[in-house]
Design an enzyme around this catalytic site. Sequence first.
Site, PDB file in Angstrom:
ATOM      1  CE  LYS A  85       1.071  -5.068  -5.047  1.00 17.44           C
ATOM      2  NZ  LYS A  85       0.706  -5.480  -3.684  1.00 17.44           N
ATOM      3  N   GLY A 143       2.501   3.274  -1.195  1.00 23.62           N
ATOM      4  CA  GLY A 143       2.970   4.344  -2.071  1.00 23.62           C
ATOM      5  C   GLY A 143       3.169   5.671  -1.373  1.00 23.62           C
ATOM      6  N   GLY A 180       4.132   1.551   3.402  1.00 19.58           N
ATOM      7  CA  GLY A 180       4.727   2.743   3.999  1.00 19.58           C
ATOM      8  C   GLY A 180       6.138   2.558   4.520  1.00 19.58           C
ATOM      9  N   GLY A 234       7.394  -1.713  -0.955  1.00 17.29           N
ATOM     10  CA  GLY A 234       7.013  -1.374  -2.323  1.00 17.29           C
ATOM     11  C   GLY A 234       7.880  -0.265  -2.855  1.00 17.29           C
ATOM     12  CB  SER A 235       7.040   3.265  -3.490  1.00 18.68           C
ATOM     13  OG  SER A 235       5.723   2.843  -3.759  1.00 18.68           O
TER      14      SER A 235
END
Lengths: 295, 213
Positions: A82, A154, A215, A236-237
Amino acid sequence: MTAETSTWATKKGLAQMLKGGVIMDVVTPEHAKIAEDAGACAVMALERVPSDIRAAGGVARMSDPLMIEGIMAAVSIPVMAKARIGHFVEAQVLEALGVDYIDESEVLTPADEVNHIDKHLFKVPFVCGCRNLGEALRRINEGAAMIRTKGEAGTGDIVEAVRHIRTLLAEIRRLQSMREDELFVAAKEMDAPYDLVKQVAAEGKLPVVNFVAGGIAIPADAALAMQLGAEGVFVGSGIFKSENPARTAEAIVQATLHFDNPKIIAEVSKGLGSPMRGIAAVTIPEAERLAVRGW
Amino acid sequence: MKIGVLALHGAVIEHIQTLRSIGVEPVAVRLPEDLEGLSGLILPGGESTTMRKLVARWNLREPIMALARSGAPILGTCAGMIVVAKEIAGGEEPVFPLLDVTVERNAFGRQLDSFETDLVVPVLGDRPVHAIFIRAPIIERVGPGVEVLARLPDQRVVAVRQRNVIAISFHPELAGETRIHRLVATMAAEYAEPHEGAVVATGTVPWSLGEAM
């Protein structure tokens, strides 16, 4: 004809090779290895996963080049990294490192509140986020070879991801229903280049691959994105903030592949432990939303 | 006649559309039962590491090996070339050990080294193929009985055939190139012929018993 490198076909083509797969956020080579072993088709190197960026506040920047090199050495799948919106020097650095794709990402703190990176100037391909068709086409016009709908990174809350993919695809369907002489105003209204609007109206799809991001926390989230029309997903998270990252990662890969087979999604979802705790997107004040970055 | 496309991930839809464009019915293969009634199979581009895991996870290895051994044509493009090789440089285990070659992954480097060029592939005629190479593999060693179909100007081997198995480093499905799919369809039609109808002559296994071409 002599060989030509970094053409539009090769840039866009790599994203075509990733379709149906899961691209996972990783912050260390160890994470990258877990992602690869789970069946990720690529990894995304960043300094902190989005939920940590959200929690820590401050300025989020590109990852340490040493860490990116470590990740590139650890896995054989493509490595993305990124850069901040508009930070073309971070992008130059990432290109110099030889990453396979650059994500000009709203998850990092924007470096320019007016201009995005001129991605045509780079040999390495770019993926960019969008919330709607106009935003997607502006990014493609700037040279993005892959698009992802943004969602709200996130959070572990799928609601914004659903909103963005539905909006994007509904706007494409709307263009398809228009007379040709109505496309000029459509282009003006969505603030997008007319030529790209015309192309989307004719083909009924974006001219580049489109993944869903922001999400996804459980296998059913990934399958929901796919059933809504995603060509693949970014997680992601959702992986490294879950109780059991390796199993969650593997289960999300299987649910993305068998997105239309509820029996398999049920099977792979069993006993994964707690998903990331998450934060309801609706409770996040406008100023703290990542998706509104980029224009 | 139906030809399958292994649909675990990667450039699946591009092969499906190419097959449709030449009048062949495509089938997306994600589970072993999807292989029933196929006369050929395409292993698309994607990440071979990912495909390897998914092939094992969904028990596709044995049924695909059986289809190949029965003589049905198999086409591997890019990652598909890696998964049909008997040997992978660096010592990774083969996935479908069908083709007596050694393949080198990411042989040109990373994405920045991906390229496109025009290549003559004599078996497809005089008109060159527009070949797009993306993080592509090459054939490092060609075993006996393996026919070289195309080389780069520097002589590196990028397309081969051994009986019913064809492997190419590049992506015809991204370039609107249909001749390779037509060749596979022709082979599939020859394979399908004795397999259609209830009675099949014992031991009739076209292609796999043929001379190395």
